[in-house]
Every structure is written in structure tokens, then in C-alpha cells.
Design a protein around this motif. Sequence first.
Motif, short mmCIF file in Angstrom:
data_model
loop_
_atom_site.label_atom_id
_atom_site.label_comp_id
_atom_site.label_asym_id
_atom_site.label_seq_id
_atom_site.Cartn_x
_atom_site.Cartn_y
_atom_site.Cartn_z
N LYS A 22 0.84 -1.21 0.00
CA LYS A 22 0.00 0.00 0.00
C LYS A 22 0.87 1.25 0.00
CE LYS A 22 -3.48 2.35 2.79
NZ LYS A 22 -4.23 2.34 4.05
N ASP A 23 1.91 1.26 0.85
CA ASP A 23 2.81 2.42 0.90
C ASP A 23 3.60 2.57 -0.40
OD1 ASP A 23 1.94 3.08 3.43
OD2 ASP A 23 3.69 2.26 4.46
N LEU A 24 4.05 1.46 -0.96
CA LEU A 24 4.80 1.52 -2.22
C LEU A 24 3.92 2.10 -3.34
CD1 LEU A 24 6.74 -1.85 -2.10
CD2 LEU A 24 7.75 0.44 -1.98
N LYS A 25 2.67 1.68 -3.38
CA LYS A 25 1.75 2.20 -4.39
C LYS A 25 1.55 3.71 -4.22
CE LYS A 25 -0.78 -2.02 -5.31
NZ LYS A 25 -2.03 -2.76 -5.17
N LYS A 26 1.47 4.15 -2.97
CA LYS A 26 1.29 5.57 -2.71
C LYS A 26 2.53 6.36 -3.17
CE LYS A 26 -1.27 6.98 0.61
NZ LYS A 26 -1.90 7.36 1.86
N VAL A 27 3.73 5.83 -2.88
CA VAL A 27 4.97 6.49 -3.31
C VAL A 27 5.00 6.60 -4.84
CG1 VAL A 27 7.49 6.23 -3.44
CG2 VAL A 27 6.31 5.84 -1.26
N VAL A 28 4.69 5.51 -5.53
CA VAL A 28 4.69 5.50 -6.99
C VAL A 28 3.65 6.49 -7.54
CG1 VAL A 28 4.15 4.11 -9.03
CG2 VAL A 28 5.65 3.19 -7.27
N SER A 29 2.48 6.52 -6.91
CA SER A 29 1.40 7.38 -7.43
C SER A 29 1.70 8.86 -7.28
CB SER A 29 0.08 7.04 -6.74
OG SER A 29 0.07 7.53 -5.41
N ARG A 30 2.55 9.24 -6.33
CA ARG A 30 2.86 10.64 -6.10
C ARG A 30 3.99 11.16 -6.97
NH1 ARG A 30 0.53 12.21 -1.21
NH2 ARG A 30 -1.50 11.22 -1.35
N GLY A 31 4.71 10.25 -7.61
CA GLY A 31 5.82 10.68 -8.45
C GLY A 31 5.57 10.38 -9.92
N SER A 32 6.51 10.79 -10.75
CA SER A 32 6.48 10.51 -12.18
C SER A 32 7.65 9.61 -12.52
CB SER A 32 6.62 11.80 -13.00
OG SER A 32 5.56 12.68 -12.71
N HIS A 33 7.37 8.50 -13.17
CA HIS A 33 8.39 7.56 -13.58
C HIS A 33 9.08 8.10 -14.83
CE1 HIS A 33 9.41 3.41 -15.38
NE2 HIS A 33 10.33 3.73 -14.51
N VAL A 34 10.41 8.26 -14.76
CA VAL A 34 11.14 8.90 -15.85
C VAL A 34 12.43 8.12 -16.13
CG1 VAL A 34 12.25 11.05 -16.60
CG2 VAL A 34 10.31 11.15 -15.04
N ARG A 35 12.79 8.05 -17.41
CA ARG A 35 14.09 7.49 -17.82
C ARG A 35 14.89 8.64 -18.43
NH1 ARG A 35 13.94 1.81 -18.01
NH2 ARG A 35 11.83 1.01 -17.84
N LEU A 36 16.15 8.77 -18.00
CA LEU A 36 17.01 9.85 -18.46
C LEU A 36 18.32 9.27 -18.99
CD1 LEU A 36 16.44 12.22 -15.42
CD2 LEU A 36 15.40 12.42 -17.69
N PRO A 37 18.93 9.93 -19.97
CA PRO A 37 20.19 9.43 -20.53
C PRO A 37 21.38 9.72 -19.62
CG PRO A 37 19.60 11.52 -21.55
CD PRO A 37 18.47 11.16 -20.63
N ALA A 38 22.50 9.11 -19.94
CA ALA A 38 23.76 9.40 -19.25
C ALA A 38 24.12 10.87 -19.51
CB ALA A 38 24.87 8.49 -19.76
N ASN A 39 24.85 11.46 -18.59
CA ASN A 39 25.31 12.85 -18.67
C ASN A 39 24.17 13.87 -18.59
OD1 ASN A 39 28.09 12.11 -18.94
ND2 ASN A 39 27.59 11.50 -21.03
N TRP A 40 23.10 13.52 -17.93
CA TRP A 40 21.95 14.41 -17.75
C TRP A 40 22.08 15.09 -16.38
CZ3 TRP A 40 18.06 15.48 -21.16
CH2 TRP A 40 16.96 16.20 -20.66
N SER A 41 21.92 16.39 -16.34
CA SER A 41 21.96 17.12 -15.06
C SER A 41 20.57 17.08 -14.44
CB SER A 41 22.37 18.58 -15.29
OG SER A 41 23.70 18.64 -15.74
N LEU A 42 20.46 16.39 -13.30
CA LEU A 42 19.18 16.27 -12.61
C LEU A 42 18.97 17.41 -11.63
CD1 LEU A 42 20.33 13.12 -13.05
CD2 LEU A 42 18.16 12.66 -11.97
N ILE A 43 20.05 17.85 -10.99
CA ILE A 43 19.98 18.87 -9.95
C ILE A 43 21.20 19.78 -10.08
CG2 ILE A 43 20.21 19.20 -7.44
CD1 ILE A 43 18.44 16.75 -7.11
N TRP A 44 21.00 21.07 -9.83
CA TRP A 44 22.09 22.04 -9.95
C TRP A 44 22.38 22.69 -8.61
CZ3 TRP A 44 17.72 21.62 -12.84
CH2 TRP A 44 17.89 21.12 -14.12
#
Length: 136
Positions: A22-44
Motif C-alpha cells: 500500500k505504501d509503495l503504491k502511494k509512493v509511486v502514485s505521487r511521483g512521475s516515472h522517468v528514464r534519463l540518458p547518461a550525462n543528464w543534469s538532474l539537480i544544480w
Amino acid sequence: MAEELDPEKLGSLNRLESLSQKDLKKVVSRGSHVRLPANWSLIWEKTPGDKAYLIVEGEVSVRKNKQEVTRLGPGDVIGEMAIVGHKLRSASVVSLTPVEVVHFTKEALTSLLDEVPAFGDALRGTTEDRLGAPAE
């Protein structure tokens, strides 16, 4: 449209294994599932804390003043310290490999901390490991 993430995949990650389905489903539902390439800046570095990521697959480099300070991977959360501490980012994060992540807005992460105490515990564990001392 983003591909949906199976909550069971999160349950196999370090730190999240203690969360109920139940908790895992809630975590997944609150976020967006994303795939990003190598050398991608996620945070600055030195920017406001407006998002955080849970790493599902892949590896990232955490850098302060352009120097790598650590590498993180599956089960680690990045970006949460600025949100929880109400501070600017203390580091930049760049993907070293293609990564699969769950992206959380500041609002989604804040509400999850209240609604899913086990997720908050997992987050604090990640922060403590990074800082080498208990999080406040």
C-alpha cells in the motif's frame, strides 16, 4: 505518456524493502516515472529545492564545486535535503549511466513524508549515510 512503474520493483530496493505494498503504491502514485540518458543534469548546485528523485536503476555523480564527492544508485534519493532543510542545493547531480528514477515535486515529497512514515524513515537513512551523522 510516461510508462508506469511497478510498485514491486521499488520494494526490492535498498531502504524501501520495509514498505508495505500500500505504501509503495502511494509512493509511486505521487511521483512521475522517468528514464534519463547518461550525462543528464538532474539537480544544480545553489538552486532552490523544488524536486527530488528516487533512483530505481543507474548511477549518478554528486558534485560540489564541480568535484565528485560520491556516487549514488538504486534506492538512493537525491534532492531531498534542500527540500527538507528549506535551503539551496548543496551539490549538483549528473547521471553517469542511463537512469530510471521517480521524480517528485516538492509538494509531493513533503506530503509523502507525512503520509508514509516508513518512506520518511528511508529518506532520513539515505540522508544520514550521506552526511555521516543523524539527520535533524
